[in-house]
Design an enzyme around this catalytic site. Structure first.
Site, short mmCIF file in Angstrom:
data_model
loop_
_atom_site.label_atom_id
_atom_site.label_comp_id
_atom_site.label_asym_id
_atom_site.label_seq_id
_atom_site.Cartn_x
_atom_site.Cartn_y
_atom_site.Cartn_z
N ILE A 1 9.89 42.40 1.91
CA ILE A 1 8.81 41.42 1.73
C ILE A 1 8.47 41.23 0.25
CG2 ILE A 1 6.81 43.00 1.98
CD1 ILE A 1 7.10 39.52 3.58
N SER B 1 8.59 52.29 -6.72
CA SER B 1 9.42 52.26 -5.52
C SER B 1 10.17 53.56 -5.36
CB SER B 1 10.41 51.09 -5.63
OG SER B 1 11.20 51.01 -4.47
N LYS C 1 -0.08 42.66 5.05
CA LYS C 1 -0.54 42.84 6.42
C LYS C 1 0.37 43.82 7.15
CE LYS C 1 1.86 41.30 9.22
NZ LYS C 1 3.26 41.31 9.80
N ASP D 1 3.81 43.72 14.88
CA ASP D 1 3.97 43.42 13.45
C ASP D 1 4.10 41.91 13.24
OD1 ASP D 1 4.54 44.50 10.57
OD2 ASP D 1 6.09 43.01 10.98
#
Lengths: 306, 306
Positions: B12, B34, B88, B166
């Site tokens: 994403i 990361s 989200k 999801d």
């Protein structure tokens, strides 16, 4: 005198609601609605609708039915302009409690989500002790024998019946009442018997904004001694709430020792809310259960045979 | 210029966040954190803590990690005084979103729970159309192929990963945005592959105080055409939101037809919130999922093999 009708004449109505109403001079039980036999000395009807249409005048209705069908019944009662007391849990979902609150406000009547364990004798002392203290940890041990306390109550194992959270939510209702800070779930593990929908045991981790460590151990298959204890460790002492909140010890010294008498205090609050035109419909304990189900890991365990 | 760091350089972040930030003249991506390789043209660090300690100055942090570990990361970012954008769902639980809101308020920074589907081009038109209308029913069809859209994302099947919720929560984020009234879950059925924790399909029934009938069909194993549609039937017409909210038809006539461009609008809102010193952290879509898990019946289905 507040005239009350009860919907759902099961174990909790017979054991607690009917005696508490009978002992309260401000209240009078005038009718009941029940699917089953309801020989409790007042007119009995087969449904809430029948009680409202054919029964004596009522001011308030106490809903003692299982939570799965709570919402529809509550809506009928609120739409009829009656004050409503909801047994715990106040609904099958957190959302429907908000919906019922909105409807009660619109109708100008009292909605009372009654968490009976909050009316245990030791809860106010525990709340007072925690206020302003630096709390390090809280441990909840809530273990009981479903076969003894919920005989034949198959609904408790169905979806929405909560399983071990049915008693566990009592501990969470005390926790949210006594903790000075908002509490939230950080982890959960659930044991679900392979033949039912709801857990027979659960272990939760919770916390607060200040990082207090809270653990909860819920078990529905506990034989032998039964355990409903909450231990709070603060920087300057330890509080222990036991017997479901009826007994409080601080640093090992008894502070409160009462026999269980939650429902008379609960009905006194209902009366007070009705007289002051207020509602009280806290859904936080149920929201904690929903969050535990949201993040909990699930483990299938041996079938539950009553 | 608002200097942004991204935590979690997965699908994403690469597909949406990095291009949207690059295209926005008010924003500058200055670092990433990361666990994996993160060759995206800015300094990369192995953790949020390392990025905060050793990296360039940052004003804001976008959290693109899976929801299970969102809370701890968000707390570190808020405690460091950074504005925070949450992909989200905003957390693993409803409770922790409230906790993060309280922390953001205390720190005087912006917390933005970003529901990207609410920024689909057709959503404002749908919301405007629904306002003041007498709504009869809403039907949601949200069916996609997890193997195509979430390759290798094992976290989505773990506890707290939401499974089919999801994507489904995107539909619920639109629903709660466009409906004039509060929405709550009245029933749910969940299909859970026998080798994972989260559902691969779910059918929900929802309602409102006015009794609007809302149904939702979520499927994560849809091959062939993909479906992200919401149909609203009012007394005087029918609105159809399709392509995830990018297209709106009213009574069959196109009103909005856009290619998907949710993230530029989403980042424009983040900028606006930061500049006006406000937060926006709506947890209603997640609360609906929690309620569905609370009352949903569970059915074990065939194992999911990616």
């Amino acid at each position: 005198m507040i005239r009350i009708g009860i919907v759902g004449v099961g174990k909790i109505a017979r054991d607690q609601h009917i005696p508490a109403i009978a002992a309260d001079t401000a209240l009078e039980l005038v009718a009941v609605a029940s699917h089953g036999p309801a020989d409790v000395g007042v007119p009995a009807f087969g449904s809430l609708e029948a009680m409202l249409e054919q029964g004596p005048d009522l001011d308030a209705i106490a809903l003692c039915t299982p939570p799965q069908a709570r919402r529809e019944t509550a809506r009928i009662a609120l739409r009829a302009g009656k004050h409503v007391l909801l047994e715990k849990p106040p609904g099958a979902t957190v959302g429907e409690v908000g919906d019922l609150s909105a409807l009660a406000a619109k109708q100008g009547v009292t909605l009372f989500a009654a968490w009976h364990s909050r009316f245990a004798a030791g809860v106010p002392a525990a709340r007072a002790w925690l206020t302003g203290r630096s709390i390090r940890s809280v441990d909840i041990q809530w273990r009981e024998d479903v076969r003894h306390w919920h005989p034949g109550q198959g609904w408790i194992w169905e979806a929405g019946g909560l399983g071990v959270f049915d008693p566990g939510i009592n501990a969470l209702s005390i926790l949210t009442e006594i903790m000075p800070q908002a509490v939230f779930v950080t982890g959960a593990h659930l044991q679900i018997p392979e033949n039912v929908q709801s857990p027979s045991a659960a272990q939760l981790a919770l916390s607060t904004l200040d990082g207090v460590t809270i653990t909860a151990d819920f078990d529905f298959l506990q034989t032998g001694p039964q355990t409903w204890d909450i231990t709070v460790v603060a920087d300057d002492g330890t509080l222990r709430l036991s017997h479901g909140g009826a007994v409080v010890e601080i640093d090992g010294k008894p502070v409160v020792q009462a026999t269980a008498a939650e429902y008379p205090a609960l009905y006194a609050r209902f009366t007070q809310l009705i007289r002051s035109g207020r509602s009280e419909a806290d859904s936080r304990p149920l929201a904690l259960v929903a969050d535990a189900l949201l993040i909990g890991t699930r483990e299938r365990v041996a079938a539950f045979i009553e």
